[in-house]
Write a protein that holds these residues in place. Sequence first.
Motif, PDB file in Angstrom:
ATOM      1  N   CYS B 162       0.796  -1.274  -0.048  1.00  0.00           N
ATOM      2  CA  CYS B 162      -0.023  -0.014   0.034  1.00  0.00           C
ATOM      3  C   CYS B 162       0.791   1.235   0.023  1.00  0.00           C
ATOM      4  CB  CYS B 162      -0.771   0.187   1.231  1.00  0.00           C
ATOM      5  SG  CYS B 162      -2.124   1.316   1.220  1.00  0.00           S
ATOM      6  N   GLY B 241      -2.899  -2.517   8.279  1.00  0.00           N
ATOM      7  CA  GLY B 241      -2.467  -3.712   7.748  1.00  0.00           C
ATOM      8  C   GLY B 241      -1.772  -4.427   8.955  1.00  0.00           C
ATOM      9  N   GLY B 455      -3.264  -4.610   0.075  1.00  0.00           N
ATOM     10  CA  GLY B 455      -2.428  -3.201   0.284  1.00  0.00           C
ATOM     11  C   GLY B 455      -2.679  -2.451  -1.175  1.00  0.00           C
TER      12      GLY B 455
END
Lengths: 309, 502
Positions: B162, B241, B455
């Motif tokens: 991400c 996450g 992500g």
Amino acid sequence: MATHASATGQFEIVRREDFSDVTYLLEISHPLMAKAAKPGQFVIVMEHEHGERIPLTLADFDPDRGTVTLVVQAVGKTTKEMQRRCQEGAHLHALVGPMGIPSHIGHARKVVCVGGGLGVAPVYPQARAYKENGAYVIGVIGFRSRELMFWEDKFRAVCDEFIVCTDDGSMGIKGLVTAGIEEAITHHSDIDELVAIGPPIMMKFCAETTRPHGIKTVVSMNPVMVDGTGMCGGCRIRVGDQVKFACVDGPDFDGHAVDFDDLMARLRRFRASEADALERWQESCRVRAEEELAEARAPAIGTRPAADL
Amino acid sequence: MAPKKKTIRTIPQDRTPMPEQDPQVRATNFAEVACGYTLEDALREAERCLFCPDEPCIRGCPVGIDIPEFILKITEKNFHGAYDTITDTNLLPAICGRVCPQETQCEGVCVVGETLEPVAIGRLERFVGDMAIAEEWESIPYIEPSGRRVAIVGSGPAGMACAADLAKAGCEVTVYEVFHEPGGVLKYGIPDFRLPNEVIDAEIEKLEQLGITFECNTLVGRLFTVEQLLTEMRYDAVFIGTGAGYPSFMGIPGESLAGVLSANELLTRCNLMHAREFPSYDTPLQPGRRVAVIGAGNTAMDAMRVCLRLGAETVYCVYRRTKVEAPARAEEVHHAEEEGIEFYWLTTPVEILGDGENNVRGLRCQRMELGEPDESGRRRPVPVPGDEFEIDVDMVVYAIGTNANPILGQTSSLRLNGRGYIVADDELATSIAGVWAGGDIVTGAATVIEAMGAGRKAAAAMKAYLGLRDSDVVYLPERAGSEGKRFGIDLAEHNYARVSVG
């Protein structure tokens, strides 16, 4: 790598105070943590890159100074090494927290705060928080003897009554903290809650002392852990018929439900490795001291081996 | 696309084998099992790609790497070009090439695989990634600052993927990690013999070159909350996450004995904390002489192989179903078998036996058989009445999965599901506006590449939320008709001044 804390100058030790030859205080700069910390929470410290991650309950925090305070007892390799290396101006490799669910400082009107051994300092923030909440606070603090006493003034400032217990009777009541608890219970029939922080055996007997009186008893668990975020499960303890992780489900638990025998057995898990590490470290310190001594004694000139010239 | 038409008959028929350490030797060291392709290996294997027009591999890849393109560049010996192609979509080729379950992804749908063994896409990806690390290649795109600030909670695979996408879109990205080193499960969980720490550090360094900041020693939720990230700390968006964590135990008698631990604890002590180098490193790990690992997933395989390397004489795998149902990758089970792990299939532990001094002396087990299929479609294991036996062990490791980590649930208003995982919609948005979540903390335990995929998916949604051009779509003026223009500016560019209100 840029992520290494010591390289970026984080976690500076701004003040150190030695209470005895085994107990020392470290005040560490961490403004964000000083603001976020609440009574009952703990941190994980790593003194150097090869070090262990050890959990320590916060002894104090000061948002104005931007510092958190730890009081450490030098008992094993890591804490003895920290005693030697953690001088003012030094930096810790890692310091993470505040961890754990903060203590529930409810509206109890009369509270006993018990601290013994390594639990003396961490019970202070709880006593202060109860006092600020308007409770009548009875402090019960245990030391082996008078010389090991510290923070008397701090405790007296937040306690309506302050009972000191010493093993040798050199101050206050001669006996364990349970004697102090008995005394508090004798004089006060209306105690709502007792908070005990210290070695597991002490907390166990505190809980046994209050059990017949039906006084709510909160104990703070500090078992072996690695991450402190619920990931390793090393800190699991038995509470009633359930398994809880001290790091994220605690560290505070109902003292009447905790299985202390199980806890004490689990604390012995790494005893052999711990003894081994301490012995090796002390040996290396002894060797180094001898080398230094030999170097200091050696004549200033002509000491270098020929190969070096 | 390809220089000359290839057919299934003209390509090298056999998949180029991966050079590996001998099982007997490697079971005693922590060096990588799979040594990686040589230049010759890579060139030969790249020749096996048919460059078929359908390109199913790209669709089979959770992050959509242009696989035929990078393989073509390998055949042209344009390795830097191959690296650039991969890093257009995936900045972590050396990691993904090693730990992705390619057999169920790109390689599982490879056309060559219909007749022969599929092209070894993962091994080629790793080859390119390793070369980039060795040659210190950088693949840093031109990044125009967007003025947007994004916080990522957790530096594992979901957070890394991400962060990379958002940094490429011009966001100022800070990744918060609770451990003292970034990498998440890649660092603490996956052992060095599968994924060396140096590889992780090298790829994290590439993320830092993109301008991403890693803040370690930071417990989000307790040091500051998710809400504070958006308010006081003025981040425009947040991605969570944090992974699953919170290992499961079975609740059978004897679990408090010394020598009973979770695979997470074993692996963290060994991998992140270097317990295998005790006493040079301070973290201890009691060595097991005879170890039972419960479970047969990838984590279980890692735990068993770590125990072997730490000096265990015998390591058992205890699993209630059969090898067919084992959730680990076939390759990992195979590696474990080669190294001498002994398997107790159709076996469930019922009690851990103590020696009276708080140590483990054995594991009492119940033999199982497969009954009717359960809700997962797998045949449910049921006990064989009266068939119990004991295994002589001194260490028991639980690798039977994890539950949701409770910290963010305790400290924020994020909506959780009944099992404690964060509720996220199809675009991975959570119940708090401006906060996305992905990976194990949403789905429960899964794979590294699935977390990376999540992500990236969240990053795409976050870019849309922040009004940023999707940097995955390469702007090609010749494809932009006048239809899509306003004031002479291609709409795909989203090249308008942005005004933040409030």
